[in-house]
Design an enzyme around this catalytic site. Structure first.
Site, PDB file in Angstrom:
ATOM      1  N   GLU A  71       0.204 -17.409   9.842  1.00 44.24           N
ATOM      2  CA  GLU A  71      -0.385 -15.951   9.577  1.00 44.24           C
ATOM      3  C   GLU A  71      -0.927 -15.949   7.978  1.00 44.24           C
ATOM      4  OE1 GLU A  71       1.776 -12.392   9.813  1.00 44.24           O
ATOM      5  OE2 GLU A  71       0.151 -11.592   8.421  1.00 44.24           O
ATOM      6  N   GLU A 109      -4.089  -6.551  -2.359  1.00 41.07           N
ATOM      7  CA  GLU A 109      -4.070  -5.402  -1.108  1.00 41.07           C
ATOM      8  C   GLU A 109      -5.246  -4.664  -1.178  1.00 41.07           C
ATOM      9  OE1 GLU A 109      -1.830  -4.938   1.277  1.00 41.07           O
ATOM     10  OE2 GLU A 109      -1.860  -2.823   1.931  1.00 41.07           O
ATOM     11  N   ARG A 130       6.244 -19.365   3.055  1.00 39.86           N
ATOM     12  CA  ARG A 130       7.336 -18.167   3.260  1.00 39.86           C
ATOM     13  C   ARG A 130       8.247 -18.092   1.976  1.00 39.86           C
ATOM     14  NH1 ARG A 130       8.004 -15.579   7.556  1.00 39.86           N
ATOM     15  NH2 ARG A 130       6.707 -16.692   8.854  1.00 39.86           N
ATOM     16  N   CYS A 174      -5.919  -0.863   5.885  1.00 38.36           N
ATOM     17  CA  CYS A 174      -5.649  -1.826   4.727  1.00 38.36           C
ATOM     18  C   CYS A 174      -5.644  -3.287   5.208  1.00 38.36           C
ATOM     19  CB  CYS A 174      -4.156  -1.725   3.985  1.00 38.36           C
ATOM     20  SG  CYS A 174      -2.805  -1.876   5.268  1.00 38.36           S
ATOM     21  N   ASN A 231      -3.985 -10.186   7.089  1.00 38.18           N
ATOM     22  CA  ASN A 231      -4.256  -9.245   8.232  1.00 38.18           C
ATOM     23  C   ASN A 231      -5.399  -8.158   7.896  1.00 38.18           C
ATOM     24  OD1 ASN A 231      -2.989  -7.268   6.838  1.00 38.18           O
ATOM     25  ND2 ASN A 231      -0.936  -7.618   7.781  1.00 38.18           N
ATOM     26  N   ASP A 289      -4.246 -10.327  12.960  1.00 40.73           N
ATOM     27  CA  ASP A 289      -3.786 -11.196  12.126  1.00 40.73           C
ATOM     28  C   ASP A 289      -4.718 -12.271  12.107  1.00 40.73           C
ATOM     29  OD1 ASP A 289      -1.669 -10.223  11.466  1.00 40.73           O
ATOM     30  OD2 ASP A 289      -0.263 -11.236  12.655  1.00 40.73           O
ATOM     31  N   ARG A 336      10.338  -9.986  -0.101  1.00 43.99           N
ATOM     32  CA  ARG A 336      10.878 -10.025   1.171  1.00 43.99           C
ATOM     33  C   ARG A 336      11.953 -11.021   1.240  1.00 43.99           C
ATOM     34  NH1 ARG A 336       5.811  -8.937   5.373  1.00 43.99           N
ATOM     35  NH2 ARG A 336       4.946  -7.318   4.100  1.00 43.99           N
ATOM     36  N   CYS A 393       0.897  -1.311   0.069  1.00 45.84           N
ATOM     37  CA  CYS A 393      -0.043  -0.026   0.096  1.00 45.84           C
ATOM     38  C   CYS A 393       0.845   1.291   0.009  1.00 45.84           C
ATOM     39  CB  CYS A 393      -0.942  -0.064   1.162  1.00 45.84           C
ATOM     40  SG  CYS A 393      -0.269  -0.354   2.773  1.00 45.84           S
ATOM     41  N   ARG A 442      -0.402 -17.945   0.740  1.00 44.63           N
ATOM     42  CA  ARG A 442      -0.847 -18.100   2.085  1.00 44.63           C
ATOM     43  C   ARG A 442      -2.258 -18.743   2.273  1.00 44.63           C
ATOM     44  NH1 ARG A 442       2.439 -15.469   6.267  1.00 44.63           N
ATOM     45  NH2 ARG A 442       4.462 -15.952   5.342  1.00 44.63           N
ATOM     46  N   GLU A 485      13.714 -13.333   3.048  1.00 46.68           N
ATOM     47  CA  GLU A 485      13.415 -14.150   3.975  1.00 46.68           C
ATOM     48  C   GLU A 485      14.664 -14.728   4.545  1.00 46.68           C
ATOM     49  OE1 GLU A 485      10.718 -14.224   5.880  1.00 46.68           O
ATOM     50  OE2 GLU A 485       9.093 -13.343   4.628  1.00 46.68           O
TER      51      GLU A 485
END
Ligand code: SER
Ligand code: ZN
Length: 510
Positions: free
Chosen positions: A440, A366, A358, A469, A443, A427, A347, A317, A476, A349
């Site tokens: 998770e 989003e 992951r 957001c 969110n 979450d 990301r 976002c 996931r 990781e």
């Protein structure tokens, strides 16, 4: 949460030696008695202003030599010595003005700050920007600053102190388990699978490791599952709630991360983006030649020829807000609901990679909304209701919801909770039967006025603009669903099956 409230202010002592550099010599024009008188009056009034009785700053030594007024200032945390100096510059300016002499600037000879470091003995500070020497002894931390007038103007000493306070906060939270408070738990559901779905999908050829770390090429079957999940989100939530699709940038320039706060902490996890210093092919000829004769890409040579300009999409976002940056909006267009599904997020990781749960490169829708404070909070509740319907009625999974450290604080490297219960992150977690661990998978966050403030977005009425957001990670969602229900369509809930349809079989390998 209480730790933050219990925090008592640090004790501090400041010692600053500086000179006011004047436009002409003072000898023969301003008398020592005039200076002495001004120092005495500043010590009783100006340097005590705003401080509790008995506190504030004090000029303890002063002398005039040619065009310089040299001052030694000591202070406590109420009127910090550098603030005292800036006040004095003005006050002395008035006196000298009467003699047609101006103040050209400030020279800092020495600036020492001693902080009470009692409880924080375990926390070592080795290096700080604008600090040339750090002495850490039991009970105190002494900093010798390397600052000039422009650093004082930029409030560098205050920011250094703030930084140290943040470090103490972070150290206090470390070791404590992360904030996590159960809000909701679904009913138990029968599991149809006890294996790692990524392993199973690799065996069936539904996906393959890509060339990059934490990256996959998704085959037609898994892609169809992702698109089905996205369609459910659209049909059950985004469309009925009146969401409009937008396309947010996926390269994020530093200015965005400065405003979003990510510039405070994103460094160990960012995927960095660089551009060539020039697009002149001649400049790159040695790199091209090297590759042609060795078949190796000469990374070291490349590093010298590129410059970093930002990173790849991380939170999705933040770059949206550039659309509204500096704008004023009429209140009657609120609330506003938009979403983006135009690309990947990244990301680094490191060792944490695990299957599609992951990844370094992942796909997320989003969901972003904004309105008055009340509209924003109300809408978060509406979203939560709709998500529950999706997870309960369509995906038929077992999940729970927890109140956690807000994502925008965690991503700035902060721990704890937002100050008010109204702002924060819920979450959604689901159990993975094969490992017994909770994952998770999305969110929902009310972000308060953080983003409108960071990007200077205002409402015509002057009322505060709030936003929220919600990130829906497709990998996931799929990881959770497949881990609980398995890969065989006969065990899938009817409503989901009817959206996904037949899975295509396209490739065969010999
Ligand atoms: N921007 C939020 C996050 O990064 C939601 O996707 O967690
Ligand atoms: Zn977000």
């Amino acid at each position: 949460m209480t730790q933050q409230n219990e925090k008592k202010p640090m004790d501090m002592e400041f010692e600053l030696k500086a000179a006011l550099k004047c436009s002409a010599t003072l000898e023969g024009s301003v008398s020592q008695a005039d200076i002495d008188e001004l120092v005495a009056s500043c010590n009783t009034n100006l340097l005590k202003r705003g401080a509790p009785p008995g506190c504030g700053a004090e000029i303890v030594k002063w002398n005039v030599a040619e065009d310089k007024i040299k001052l030694k200032i000591v202070s406590d945390r109420f009127v910090r010595a550098h603030d005292a100096l800036l006040r004095l510059k003005k006050e002395f300016g008035k006196l000298l003005g009467k003699h047609r002499i101006g103040i050209r600037g400030i020279e800092i000879e020495k600036y020492k700050i001693a902080l009470d470091w009692g409880e924080e003995e375990g926390l070592r500070v080795r290096n700080l920007p604008f600090v040339k020497e750090i002495k850490q002894e039991k009970g105190s931390l002494e900093l010798l600053l390397d600052v000039d007038e422009s650093a004082l103007d930029k409030r560098i000493p205050d920011r250094l102190i703030r930084l140290l306070e943040d470090k103490i906060d972070a150290a206090r939270w470390k070791g404590k388990s992360e904030h996590w408070e159960l809000l909701f738990e679904s009913e138990k559901k029968p599991y149809h699978f006890d294996k790692d779905p990524t392993e199973e999908m690799l065996k069936r050829g539904w996906l393959q490791h890509a060339a990059g770390r934490g990256q996959y090429v998704y085959g037609p079957q898994l892609t169809k599952i992702f698109r089905a999940l996205e369609k459910i989100l659209l049909d059950e939530l985004l469309t009925p709630l009146g969401y409009n699709e937008m396309i947010f940038p996926k390269f994020v320039a530093w200015d965005v991360w400065k405003r979003s706060g990510h510039a405070k902490g994103i460094y160990p996890e960012a995927y960095y983006v660089c551009t060539p210093k020039t697009r002149d092919p001649e400049y790159w000829e040695d790199v091209m030649d090297y590759f042609k004769v060795t078949n190796e890409v000469p990374l070291d040579m490349i590093m010298g020829k590129i410059e970093n300009v930002g990173g790849m999409c991380y939170a999705q976002c933040p770059p949206f807000w550039v659309f509204l940056q500096g704008k004023i909006m009429p209140d009657e267009i609120l609330p506003i609901y938009v979403f983006d599904r135009s690309g990947t997020s990244y990301r680094y990781e490191s060792g944490g990679l695990h299957g599609i749960e992951r990844l370094d490169e992942f796909h997320r829708v989003e969901v972003l909304w904004m309105g008055t404070k009340q509209q924003t909070i109300e809408h978060a509740k509406e979203l939560q209701k709709r998500y529950r319907t999706i997870f309960h009625d369509i995906l038929d999974i077992e999940w729970r919801e927890a109140w956690v450290t807000p994502w925008f604080m965690a991503q700035e490297g902060k721990a704890g909770l937002a100050e008010l219960r109204e702002v924060g992150t819920t979450d959604y977690e689901a159990v993975l039967p094969y490992s017994g661990k909770w994952l998770e998978f999305q969110n929902v966050s009310v972000n308060g006025n953080k983003y409108p403030k960071g990007f200077s977005v205002k409402l015509q009425s002057g009322e505060e603009l709030w936003s929220g957001c919600s990130g829906v990670g497709l990998e996931r969602w799929a990881a959770v669903f497949l881990a609980q229900k398995g890969l065989d369509a006969e065990n899938w809930p009817e409503k989901f099956s009817s959206v996904v349809g037949e899975l295509p079989e396209v490739f065969k390998f010999l």
